[in-house]
Design a protein around this motif. Structure first.
Motif, PDB file in Angstrom:
ATOM      1  N   LEU A   1       0.857  -1.163   0.000  1.00 44.50           N
ATOM      2  CA  LEU A   1       0.000   0.000   0.000  1.00 44.50           C
ATOM      3  C   LEU A   1       0.901   1.223   0.000  1.00 44.50           C
ATOM      4  CD1 LEU A   1      -2.848   1.220   0.193  1.00 44.50           C
ATOM      5  CD2 LEU A   1      -2.603   1.107   2.687  1.00 44.50           C
ATOM      6  N   VAL A   2       0.705   2.094  -0.976  1.00 50.50           N
ATOM      7  CA  VAL A   2       1.534   3.290  -1.081  1.00 50.50           C
ATOM      8  C   VAL A   2       0.858   4.458  -0.377  1.00 50.50           C
ATOM      9  CG1 VAL A   2       2.618   4.915  -2.674  1.00 50.50           C
ATOM     10  CG2 VAL A   2       2.503   2.493  -3.263  1.00 50.50           C
ATOM     11  N   ARG A   3      -0.426   4.649  -0.676  1.00 49.82           N
ATOM     12  CA  ARG A   3      -1.097   5.808  -0.102  1.00 49.82           C
ATOM     13  C   ARG A   3      -2.575   5.509   0.102  1.00 49.82           C
ATOM     14  NH1 ARG A   3       0.516  10.116  -3.266  1.00 49.82           N
ATOM     15  NH2 ARG A   3      -0.828   9.330  -4.882  1.00 49.82           N
ATOM     16  N   ALA A   4      -3.089   5.993   1.203  1.00 46.87           N
ATOM     17  CA  ALA A   4      -4.514   5.932   1.512  1.00 46.87           C
ATOM     18  C   ALA A   4      -4.801   7.127   2.416  1.00 46.87           C
ATOM     19  CB  ALA A   4      -4.849   4.625   2.225  1.00 46.87           C
ATOM     20  N   LYS A   5      -6.051   7.287   2.759  1.00 46.43           N
ATOM     21  CA  LYS A   5      -6.387   8.377   3.671  1.00 46.43           C
ATOM     22  C   LYS A   5      -5.628   8.153   4.973  1.00 46.43           C
ATOM     23  CE  LYS A   5     -10.266  10.897   5.536  1.00 46.43           C
ATOM     24  NZ  LYS A   5     -11.704  11.013   5.630  1.00 46.43           N
ATOM     25  N   ASN A   6      -4.977   9.161   5.471  1.00 47.48           N
ATOM     26  CA  ASN A   6      -4.127   9.180   6.669  1.00 47.48           C
ATOM     27  C   ASN A   6      -2.994   8.142   6.627  1.00 47.48           C
ATOM     28  OD1 ASN A   6      -5.576   6.852   7.380  1.00 47.48           O
ATOM     29  ND2 ASN A   6      -6.177   7.588   9.393  1.00 47.48           N
ATOM     30  N   TYR A   7      -2.498   7.838   5.425  1.00 46.81           N
ATOM     31  CA  TYR A   7      -1.384   6.887   5.258  1.00 46.81           C
ATOM     32  C   TYR A   7      -0.658   7.253   3.972  1.00 46.81           C
ATOM     33  CZ  TYR A   7       0.994   2.335   4.855  1.00 46.81           C
ATOM     34  OH  TYR A   7       1.920   1.330   4.760  1.00 46.81           O
ATOM     35  N   ASP A   8       0.638   7.507   4.055  1.00 48.23           N
ATOM     36  CA  ASP A   8       1.392   7.859   2.851  1.00 48.23           C
ATOM     37  C   ASP A   8       2.812   7.317   2.950  1.00 48.23           C
ATOM     38  OD1 ASP A   8       2.547   8.934   0.597  1.00 48.23           O
ATOM     39  OD2 ASP A   8       1.863  10.971   0.966  1.00 48.23           O
ATOM     40  N   ARG A   9       3.109   6.352   2.108  1.00 46.99           N
ATOM     41  CA  ARG A   9       4.450   5.772   2.033  1.00 46.99           C
ATOM     42  C   ARG A   9       5.035   6.018   0.638  1.00 46.99           C
ATOM     43  NH1 ARG A   9       3.238   5.571   6.679  1.00 46.99           N
ATOM     44  NH2 ARG A   9       3.594   3.912   8.159  1.00 46.99           N
ATOM     45  N   THR A  10       4.653   7.138   0.037  1.00 46.83           N
ATOM     46  CA  THR A  10       5.087   7.457  -1.319  1.00 46.83           C
ATOM     47  C   THR A  10       6.602   7.494  -1.439  1.00 46.83           C
ATOM     48  OG1 THR A  10       3.075   8.763  -1.605  1.00 46.83           O
ATOM     49  CG2 THR A  10       4.834   9.119  -3.200  1.00 46.83           C
ATOM     50  N   ASN A  11       7.266   8.107  -0.491  1.00 47.66           N
ATOM     51  CA  ASN A  11       8.718   8.271  -0.567  1.00 47.66           C
ATOM     52  C   ASN A  11       9.456   7.339   0.386  1.00 47.66           C
ATOM     53  OD1 ASN A  11       8.574  10.394  -2.507  1.00 47.66           O
ATOM     54  ND2 ASN A  11       7.884  11.741  -0.869  1.00 47.66           N
ATOM     55  N   ASP A  12       8.898   6.202   0.655  1.00 54.06           N
ATOM     56  CA  ASP A  12       9.512   5.233   1.551  1.00 54.06           C
ATOM     57  C   ASP A  12      10.844   4.774   0.962  1.00 54.06           C
ATOM     58  OD1 ASP A  12      10.182   3.161   3.240  1.00 54.06           O
ATOM     59  OD2 ASP A  12       8.179   2.288   3.270  1.00 54.06           O
ATOM     60  N   PRO A  13      11.953   4.988   1.654  1.00 56.07           N
ATOM     61  CA  PRO A  13      13.259   4.593   1.104  1.00 56.07           C
ATOM     62  C   PRO A  13      13.461   3.079   1.044  1.00 56.07           C
ATOM     63  CG  PRO A  13      13.510   5.427   3.337  1.00 56.07           C
ATOM     64  CD  PRO A  13      12.069   5.636   2.954  1.00 56.07           C
ATOM     65  N   ALA A  14      12.709   2.334   1.847  1.00 55.03           N
ATOM     66  CA  ALA A  14      12.826   0.870   1.849  1.00 55.03           C
ATOM     67  C   ALA A  14      11.422   0.271   1.826  1.00 55.03           C
ATOM     68  CB  ALA A  14      13.592   0.408   3.079  1.00 55.03           C
ATOM     69  N   PRO A  15      10.761   0.307   0.669  1.00 61.06           N
ATOM     70  CA  PRO A  15       9.389  -0.203   0.600  1.00 61.06           C
ATOM     71  C   PRO A  15       9.322  -1.702   0.900  1.00 61.06           C
ATOM     72  CG  PRO A  15      10.223   0.277  -1.599  1.00 61.06           C
ATOM     73  CD  PRO A  15      11.246   0.762  -0.622  1.00 61.06           C
ATOM     74  N   GLU A  16       8.279  -2.102   1.623  1.00 59.13           N
ATOM     75  CA  GLU A  16       8.094  -3.496   2.008  1.00 59.13           C
ATOM     76  C   GLU A  16       6.983  -4.113   1.176  1.00 59.13           C
ATOM     77  OE1 GLU A  16       7.297  -3.398   6.205  1.00 59.13           O
ATOM     78  OE2 GLU A  16       9.423  -3.161   6.692  1.00 59.13           O
ATOM     79  N   PHE A  17       7.340  -5.121   0.401  1.00 58.64           N
ATOM     80  CA  PHE A  17       6.363  -5.835  -0.417  1.00 58.64           C
ATOM     81  C   PHE A  17       5.991  -7.135   0.280  1.00 58.64           C
ATOM     82  CE2 PHE A  17       8.249  -2.983  -3.411  1.00 58.64           C
ATOM     83  CZ  PHE A  17       7.203  -2.651  -4.256  1.00 58.64           C
ATOM     84  N   ARG A  18       4.714  -7.513   0.127  1.00 60.81           N
ATOM     85  CA  ARG A  18       4.213  -8.731   0.735  1.00 60.81           C
ATOM     86  C   ARG A  18       3.515  -9.576  -0.314  1.00 60.81           C
ATOM     87  NH1 ARG A  18       4.313  -4.849   4.435  1.00 60.81           N
ATOM     88  NH2 ARG A  18       4.942  -5.434   6.539  1.00 60.81           N
ATOM     89  N   CYS A  19       3.565 -10.887  -0.128  1.00 59.49           N
ATOM     90  CA  CYS A  19       2.803 -11.786  -0.993  1.00 59.49           C
ATOM     91  C   CYS A  19       1.317 -11.506  -0.757  1.00 59.49           C
ATOM     92  CB  CYS A  19       3.145 -13.244  -0.698  1.00 59.49           C
ATOM     93  SG  CYS A  19       2.600 -13.798   0.940  1.00 59.49           S
ATOM     94  N   GLU A  20       0.467 -12.097  -1.561  1.00 56.95           N
ATOM     95  CA  GLU A  20      -0.964 -11.802  -1.459  1.00 56.95           C
ATOM     96  C   GLU A  20      -1.527 -12.136  -0.071  1.00 56.95           C
ATOM     97  OE1 GLU A  20      -5.178 -12.703  -3.733  1.00 56.95           O
ATOM     98  OE2 GLU A  20      -3.298 -13.288  -4.689  1.00 56.95           O
TER      99      GLU A  20
END
Length: 122
Positions: A86-105
């Motif tokens: 999840l990159v962005r939602a209401k009251n949540y923003d990880r747009t510029n996350d230097p170490a993005p965390e990806f998860r399986c489904e």
């Protein structure tokens, strides 16, 4: 290349809407000759649709909320699979996350539920 299908879909709709508008301009200016009427119709289209396209391709409202990548290692379980974050939602923003965390489904669903319990709506 990442494709934002919401933007792409709006662009295709916009493209279709330009047809009747430009056809109307051509019908009104047909007496000027085909070439002159076409040039003017294209100028009118450019004046109108530049702004529409600018909105479609730069609006934060239409920005992708999820990022999906193939063949990533899930940060939670270690599985190599299609990864979601999840990159962005209401009251949540990880747009510029230097170490993005990806998860399986499966792990992404668990994380989504956890975020919902914390008040993040997506």
């Amino acid at each position: 290349m990442d494709v934002n299908f919401k933007r792409y879909g709006l662009y295709l709709v916009r493209w279709q809407l330009s047809t009747p508008i430009l056809a109307g301009v051509l019908a009104l200016l047909g007496g000027l000759g085909a070439l002159a009427a076409t040039i003017i119709a294209n100028l009118v289209g450019g004046l109108i649709f530049f702004w529409v396209d600018r909105f479609i391709f730069t609006s934060e409202t239409l920005a992708a909320q999820w990022e999906v990548k193939e063949e990533v290692r899930c940060v939670d379980c270690g599985t190599v699979a299609r990864g979601y974050r999840l990159v962005r939602a209401k009251n949540y923003d990880r747009t510029n996350d230097p170490a993005p965390e990806f998860r399986c489904e499966a792990c992404s669903r668990k994380k989504s539920e956890e975020l919902k319990k914390r008040g993040v709506r997506h």
